[in-house]
Design a protein around this motif. Structure first.
Motif, PDB file in Angstrom:
ATOM      1  N   MET A 108      37.013  57.826  40.403  1.00 22.46           N
ATOM      2  CA  MET A 108      37.481  57.209  41.650  1.00 22.46           C
ATOM      3  C   MET A 108      38.271  55.951  41.295  1.00 22.46           C
ATOM      4  SD  MET A 108      34.169  55.362  43.321  1.00 22.46           S
ATOM      5  CE  MET A 108      33.775  53.659  42.983  1.00 22.46           C
ATOM      6  N   LEU A 109      39.048  55.426  42.104  1.00 23.46           N
ATOM      7  CA  LEU A 109      39.512  55.855  43.418  1.00 23.46           C
ATOM      8  C   LEU A 109      41.016  55.767  43.350  1.00 23.46           C
ATOM      9  CD1 LEU A 109      37.458  54.074  46.273  1.00 23.46           C
ATOM     10  CD2 LEU A 109      38.442  56.350  46.389  1.00 23.46           C
ATOM     11  N   THR A 118      43.977  54.900  43.970  1.00 21.83           N
ATOM     12  CA  THR A 118      44.835  54.255  44.976  1.00 21.83           C
ATOM     13  C   THR A 118      46.292  54.523  44.627  1.00 21.83           C
ATOM     14  OG1 THR A 118      43.176  52.562  45.319  1.00 21.83           O
ATOM     15  CG2 THR A 118      45.399  52.018  46.033  1.00 21.83           C
ATOM     16  N   GLY A 171      36.157  45.225  40.365  1.00 20.84           N
ATOM     17  CA  GLY A 171      34.746  45.327  40.011  1.00 20.84           C
ATOM     18  C   GLY A 171      33.906  44.498  40.967  1.00 20.84           C
ATOM     19  N   ASP A 180      43.747  56.018  49.062  1.00 18.55           N
ATOM     20  CA  ASP A 180      42.788  56.025  47.946  1.00 18.55           C
ATOM     21  C   ASP A 180      42.264  57.450  47.899  1.00 18.55           C
ATOM     22  OD1 ASP A 180      42.548  52.929  47.842  1.00 18.55           O
ATOM     23  OD2 ASP A 180      41.947  53.415  49.889  1.00 18.55           O
ATOM     24  N   ILE A 238      39.875  54.537  36.543  1.00 19.98           N
ATOM     25  CA  ILE A 238      39.159  54.024  35.367  1.00 19.98           C
ATOM     26  C   ILE A 238      37.681  53.794  35.673  1.00 19.98           C
ATOM     27  CG2 ILE A 238      41.217  53.010  34.337  1.00 19.98           C
ATOM     28  CD1 ILE A 238      40.538  50.334  35.493  1.00 19.98           C
ATOM     29  N   ILE A 239      37.284  54.215  36.879  1.00 18.83           N
ATOM     30  CA  ILE A 239      35.914  53.986  37.355  1.00 18.83           C
ATOM     31  C   ILE A 239      35.280  55.338  37.685  1.00 18.83           C
ATOM     32  CG2 ILE A 239      34.561  52.925  39.235  1.00 18.83           C
ATOM     33  CD1 ILE A 239      35.750  50.836  37.353  1.00 18.83           C
ATOM     34  N   TYR A 290      45.990  54.423  38.319  1.00 20.79           N
ATOM     35  CA  TYR A 290      44.938  54.750  37.345  1.00 20.79           C
ATOM     36  C   TYR A 290      43.613  55.050  38.020  1.00 20.79           C
ATOM     37  CZ  TYR A 290      43.759  49.601  37.045  1.00 20.79           C
ATOM     38  OH  TYR A 290      43.445  48.296  37.278  1.00 20.79           O
ATOM     39  N   PHE A 316      29.011  41.170  40.176  1.00 17.86           N
ATOM     40  CA  PHE A 316      28.279  41.022  38.906  1.00 17.86           C
ATOM     41  C   PHE A 316      29.181  41.349  37.710  1.00 17.86           C
ATOM     42  CE2 PHE A 316      27.658  45.553  39.630  1.00 17.86           C
ATOM     43  CZ  PHE A 316      27.619  46.104  38.366  1.00 17.86           C
ATOM     44  N   PHE A 351      36.480  44.463  45.811  1.00 13.22           N
ATOM     45  CA  PHE A 351      36.000  45.390  44.781  1.00 13.22           C
ATOM     46  C   PHE A 351      37.024  45.916  43.790  1.00 13.22           C
ATOM     47  CE2 PHE A 351      32.292  45.667  47.565  1.00 13.22           C
ATOM     48  CZ  PHE A 351      31.270  45.623  46.621  1.00 13.22           C
ATOM     49  N   ARG A 365      48.413  48.631  44.799  1.00 12.00           N
ATOM     50  CA  ARG A 365      48.749  49.364  43.581  1.00 12.00           C
ATOM     51  C   ARG A 365      50.202  49.785  43.624  1.00 12.00           C
ATOM     52  NH1 ARG A 365      43.501  50.322  41.320  1.00 12.00           N
ATOM     53  NH2 ARG A 365      42.863  48.161  41.374  1.00 12.00           N
ATOM     54  N   GLN A 381      30.618  56.674  42.212  1.00 10.09           N
ATOM     55  CA  GLN A 381      29.293  56.103  42.481  1.00 10.09           C
ATOM     56  C   GLN A 381      28.346  57.241  42.821  1.00 10.09           C
ATOM     57  OE1 GLN A 381      29.887  53.279  45.622  1.00 10.09           O
ATOM     58  NE2 GLN A 381      28.839  51.662  44.522  1.00 10.09           N
ATOM     59  N   ARG A 398      23.262  54.778  40.584  1.00 16.17           N
ATOM     60  CA  ARG A 398      23.549  53.610  39.747  1.00 16.17           C
ATOM     61  C   ARG A 398      22.389  53.263  38.812  1.00 16.17           C
ATOM     62  NH1 ARG A 398      26.941  51.590  37.846  1.00 16.17           N
ATOM     63  NH2 ARG A 398      28.278  50.054  38.810  1.00 16.17           N
TER      64      ARG A 398
HETATM   65  C1  LIG Z   1      39.777  50.215  48.356  1.00 13.78           C
HETATM   66  C2  LIG Z   1      39.434  50.477  46.916  1.00 13.78           C
HETATM   67  C3  LIG Z   1      40.406  50.953  46.066  1.00 13.78           C
HETATM   68  C4  LIG Z   1      40.112  51.226  44.728  1.00 13.78           C
HETATM   69  N1  LIG Z   1      41.079  51.718  43.910  1.00 13.78           N
HETATM   70  C5  LIG Z   1      40.778  52.059  42.637  1.00 13.78           C
HETATM   71  C6  LIG Z   1      41.760  52.632  41.770  1.00 13.78           C
HETATM   72  O1  LIG Z   1      42.923  52.786  42.130  1.00 13.78           O
HETATM   73  N2  LIG Z   1      41.391  52.996  40.531  1.00 13.78           N
HETATM   74  C7  LIG Z   1      40.115  52.821  40.084  1.00 13.78           C
HETATM   75  O2  LIG Z   1      39.838  53.155  38.941  1.00 13.78           O
HETATM   76  N3  LIG Z   1      39.171  52.281  40.877  1.00 13.78           N
HETATM   77  C8  LIG Z   1      39.466  51.908  42.128  1.00 13.78           C
HETATM   78  N4  LIG Z   1      38.510  51.388  42.939  1.00 13.78           N
HETATM   79  C9  LIG Z   1      37.149  51.338  42.442  1.00 13.78           C
HETATM   80  C10 LIG Z   1      36.686  49.944  42.112  1.00 13.78           C
HETATM   81  O3  LIG Z   1      37.184  49.570  40.847  1.00 13.78           O
HETATM   82  C11 LIG Z   1      35.164  49.954  42.163  1.00 13.78           C
HETATM   83  O4  LIG Z   1      34.806  50.091  43.524  1.00 13.78           O
HETATM   84  C12 LIG Z   1      34.587  48.701  41.573  1.00 13.78           C
HETATM   85  O5  LIG Z   1      34.773  48.664  40.190  1.00 13.78           O
HETATM   86  C13 LIG Z   1      33.084  48.608  41.865  1.00 13.78           C
HETATM   87  O6  LIG Z   1      32.426  49.742  41.375  1.00 13.78           O
HETATM   88  P1  LIG Z   1      31.543  50.598  42.357  1.00 13.78           P
HETATM   89  O7  LIG Z   1      32.312  50.908  43.565  1.00 13.78           O
HETATM   90  O8  LIG Z   1      30.939  51.693  41.566  1.00 13.78           O
HETATM   91  O9  LIG Z   1      30.396  49.581  42.833  1.00 13.78           O
HETATM   92  P2  LIG Z   1      29.090  49.209  42.046  1.00 13.78           P
HETATM   93  O10 LIG Z   1      29.402  48.760  40.672  1.00 13.78           O
HETATM   94  O11 LIG Z   1      28.114  50.306  42.201  1.00 13.78           O
HETATM   95  O12 LIG Z   1      28.611  47.962  42.863  1.00 13.78           O
HETATM   96  C14 LIG Z   1      28.269  48.064  44.269  1.00 13.78           C
HETATM   97  C15 LIG Z   1      27.159  47.092  44.547  1.00 13.78           C
HETATM   98  O13 LIG Z   1      25.935  47.587  43.946  1.00 13.78           O
HETATM   99  C16 LIG Z   1      25.180  46.504  43.388  1.00 13.78           C
HETATM  100  N5  LIG Z   1      25.063  46.740  41.942  1.00 13.78           N
HETATM  101  C17 LIG Z   1      25.365  47.908  41.298  1.00 13.78           C
HETATM  102  N6  LIG Z   1      25.103  47.814  39.980  1.00 13.78           N
HETATM  103  C18 LIG Z   1      24.629  46.568  39.779  1.00 13.78           C
HETATM  104  C19 LIG Z   1      24.210  45.858  38.611  1.00 13.78           C
HETATM  105  N7  LIG Z   1      24.182  46.428  37.403  1.00 13.78           N
HETATM  106  N8  LIG Z   1      23.827  44.572  38.748  1.00 13.78           N
HETATM  107  C20 LIG Z   1      23.836  43.980  39.951  1.00 13.78           C
HETATM  108  N9  LIG Z   1      24.221  44.602  41.092  1.00 13.78           N
HETATM  109  C21 LIG Z   1      24.610  45.877  41.019  1.00 13.78           C
HETATM  110  C22 LIG Z   1      25.934  45.230  43.789  1.00 13.78           C
HETATM  111  O14 LIG Z   1      25.442  44.796  45.031  1.00 13.78           O
HETATM  112  C23 LIG Z   1      27.367  45.711  43.947  1.00 13.78           C
HETATM  113  O15 LIG Z   1      28.142  44.867  44.774  1.00 13.78           O
HETATM  114  C24 LIG Z   1      38.794  51.037  44.256  1.00 13.78           C
HETATM  115  C25 LIG Z   1      37.811  50.545  45.122  1.00 13.78           C
HETATM  116  C26 LIG Z   1      38.127  50.256  46.432  1.00 13.78           C
HETATM  117  C27 LIG Z   1      37.034  49.725  47.339  1.00 13.78           C
END
Ligand SMILES: Cc1cc2nc3c(=O)[nH]c(=O)nc-3n(C[C@H](O)[C@H](O)[C@H](O)COP(=O)(O)OP(=O)(O)OC[C@H]3O[C@@H](n4cnc5c(N)ncnc54)[C@H](O)[C@@H]3O)c2cc1C
Length: 498
Positions: free
Chosen positions: A188-189, A191, A452, A255, A151-152, A149, A455, A449, A103, A155, A158
């Motif tokens: 979150m997150l 970065t 996203g 992060d 934008i998420i 940013y 999926f 990740f 980032r 967790q 879910r």
């Molecule tokens: C190192 C790091 C830095 C990041 N930096 C930023 C940042 O600067 N700004 C920001 O906004 N975000 C950031 N993120 C967040 C990142 O965008 C999210 O981690 C990503 O969008 C995935 O969302 P989540 O973590 O909620 O995982 P989830 O969407 O919960 O997914 C995790 C796992 O759960 C399962 N799962 C969950 N829901 C479903 C579904 N509907 N269908 C099928 N399987 C599912 C899958 O196995 C999936 O791999 C960062 C993430 C990381 C790891």
């Protein structure tokens, strides 16, 4: 005053009283704190690099009416040539961290210019929000600011919709008056948030009617009252030395969970207001999402080449390069680097105009995203496979070299086909930092990740693929024969495949 923003100016701008927590304590000044100061200097080095007279043309452009040049990351390309010119600047920035600053400031600049290109999308729904966004992108460009940013949503559960999560979890609008809206909850997150000037807050994950409190987007300075940044563990603070951890010690962009503790946002910084569909459209109906993720692929093109370089050097260090099966692995790795570059060139060459702006091919970008989030852990696995125990059979720290007795043993035992003992140790420590340290491991999670989960990215690919063309090829084949015709032919004594 220099022709454009410098590193010293950036460092000064971060001494703004922001509220960052680490290890249970409030961090006074991120620019001096041992957990962040080197990362801050790496960010500052980006600005110093572009400010060098010999780099000004490559890295910067003259923005309308401004007497200072700003990063080309803010340049909105009108053509393929301008897009490629801009990409070269972004690759030069990425090379300064071997692609490990995910980032860097060009990520958000890319997101924002993409959204600005699609300003009509905002204007149709809310002229006030469109005006705020256009004004903000102008301000951010003019001042060459470093944005991150969030934008998420955090967790949590879910299986529940965002609106059903426990109160105060997901950032939401809790109050409004004539001067602005008040936001409470988390995202979150963030970065790079510790070393950015401002943060764009938005909601990329789908919302449904009834979740209007969550449906907003805005920008805030990192020192906004009530904005609390809860840093994850700092890898920089745990780095032993630059010799032991050359990447963790300098490029830990951090992060953080961002908690909005009743943060007031003035209306001229609100880009989406209680509009669940505009939250989606902000990214997907404008070129915003395409541009931010195109930047990520530009950065990856540098990082993946760096990793291939690491792999090659590892085989040189342990003398395996010419073993046919090792050369085959290296050849496969090289092909993967070629694929990343080819996809990047493809999304540029087959881009198209959106109004006056030139935009990368969206489906090719999503294809690259899906394939590279799978590719990254496989590349790491290949490097581990090529390396064996060499990555681990290393002195405990640089201090072992200071002990004469140990130095003698190191010189006898760290043998290599290509490197002197000290060079070998230096290189393998860098390699481990890239792929196996806590920092390296976080990078695997990041590449898998940041855009996203699978999926989500495959969903974008599904949505943007030209299925009509693909299915028409199938249909054309099916139209080339029919049941009656074949039966008729058989009645007339024709063969199987006439
Ligand atoms: C190192 C790091 C830095 C990041 N930096 C930023 C940042 O600067 N700004 C920001 O906004 N975000 C950031 N993120 C967040 C990142 O965008 C999210 O981690 C990503 O969008 C995935 O969302 P989540 O973590 O909620 O995982 P989830 O969407 O919960 O997914 C995790 C796992 O759960 C399962 N799962 C969950 N829901 C479903 C579904 N509907 N269908 C099928 N399987 C599912 C899958 O196995 C999936 O791999 C960062 C993430 C990381 C790891």
């Amino acid at each position: 005053m220099s022709d454009c923003k410098t590193g010293a100016e950036h460092i000064k701008s971060l001494k703004d009283g922001r509220t960052v927590y680490l290890d249970g304590e409030l961090v006074g000044d991120v620019t001096e704190h041992r957990a962040f100061r080197n990362a801050v200097r790496s960010a500052a080095a980006l600005y110093d690099f572009q400010a060098r007279p010999e780099n000004l043309e490559l890295m910067t452009f003259a923005f309308d009416g401004s007497n200072r040049r700003v990063s080309r990351a803010w340049q909105m390309p009108h053509s393929y040539d301008e897009m490629v010119q801009r990409r070269k600047a972004l690759q030069a920035w990425a090379a300064l961290s071997c692609g490990f600053l995910g980032r860097s400031p060009d990520h958000l600049a890319s997101a924002l210019i993409g959204q600005r290109m699609g300003i009509e999308v905002f204007r149709r729904r809310s002229p006030e929000c469109a005006k705020a966004l256009a004004g903000y992108v102008d301000y951010a460009t003019r001042n060459d600011i470093f944005l991150t940013y969030v934008i998420i949503n955090p967790q949590a559960e879910r299986s529940k919709d965002w609106g059903e999560q426990k109160e105060d979890l997901v950032a939401r609008i809790v109050d409004e008056d004539s001067s602005g809206m008040t936001v409470r909850g988390a995202k979150m997150l963030g970065t790079s948030s510790i070393m950015a000037n401002e943060v764009l807050v938005a909601n990329l994950q789908p919302l449904k009617p009834g979740e209007e409190d969550l449906a907003f987007s805005c920008a805030l300075p990192m020192n906004a009252k009530g904005l609390r940044v809860l840093s994850r563990k700092s890898y920089e603070a745990h780095a032993v030395s630059v010799y032991d951890n050359p990447l963790s010690s300098r490029f830990d962009e951090n992060d953080a969970l961002m908690y909005f503790d009743d943060v007031k946002v003035p209306w001229d910084r609100v880009f989406v207001h209680r509009d669940t569909d505009l939250c989606r459209a902000q990214f997907h109906d404008t070129p915003g999402h395409a541009y931010q993720n195109y930047q990520a692929q530009i950065r990856l093109s540098v990082k993946i080449a760096f990793l291939a370089g690491l792999a090659r050097r590892i085989t040189e260090v342990i003398g395996t390069t010419k073993i046919p099966s090792v050369a085959e692995q290296l050849g496969h790795l090289a092909a993967q680097v070629g694929m990343v570059n080819a996809m990047l060139s493809g999304m540029e060459a087959s881009g198209s105009h959106v109004g006056e702006w030139y935009v990368p091919n969206k489906h090719y970008m999503y294809s690259a995203q899906v394939l590279t989030q799978e590719l990254y852990p496989r590349v790491i696995q290949t490097i581990r496979d090529l390396a064996g125990g060499a990555l681990i059979m290393l002195p405990s720290s640089v201090d072992d070299f200071a002990n004469e007795d140990l130095r003698r043993i190191i010189d006898r035992t760290q043998r290599s086909a290509a490197f002197a003992p000290e060079q070998k140790v230096k290189f393998l420590k860098a390699a481990w930092d890239a792929i196996g340290s806590e920092f390296g491991s976080r990078h695997t999670q990041y590449e898998m990740f940041y855009a996203g989960a699978r999926f989500v990215t495959t969903g974008h690919s599904f949505r943007t693929f030209d299925w009509d063309h693909a299915t028409e090829l199938v249909d054309a084949l099916l139209r080339s024969y029919d049941l009656d015709g074949v039966l008729e032919g058989r009645r007339n004594g024709a063969g199987q495949a006439e």
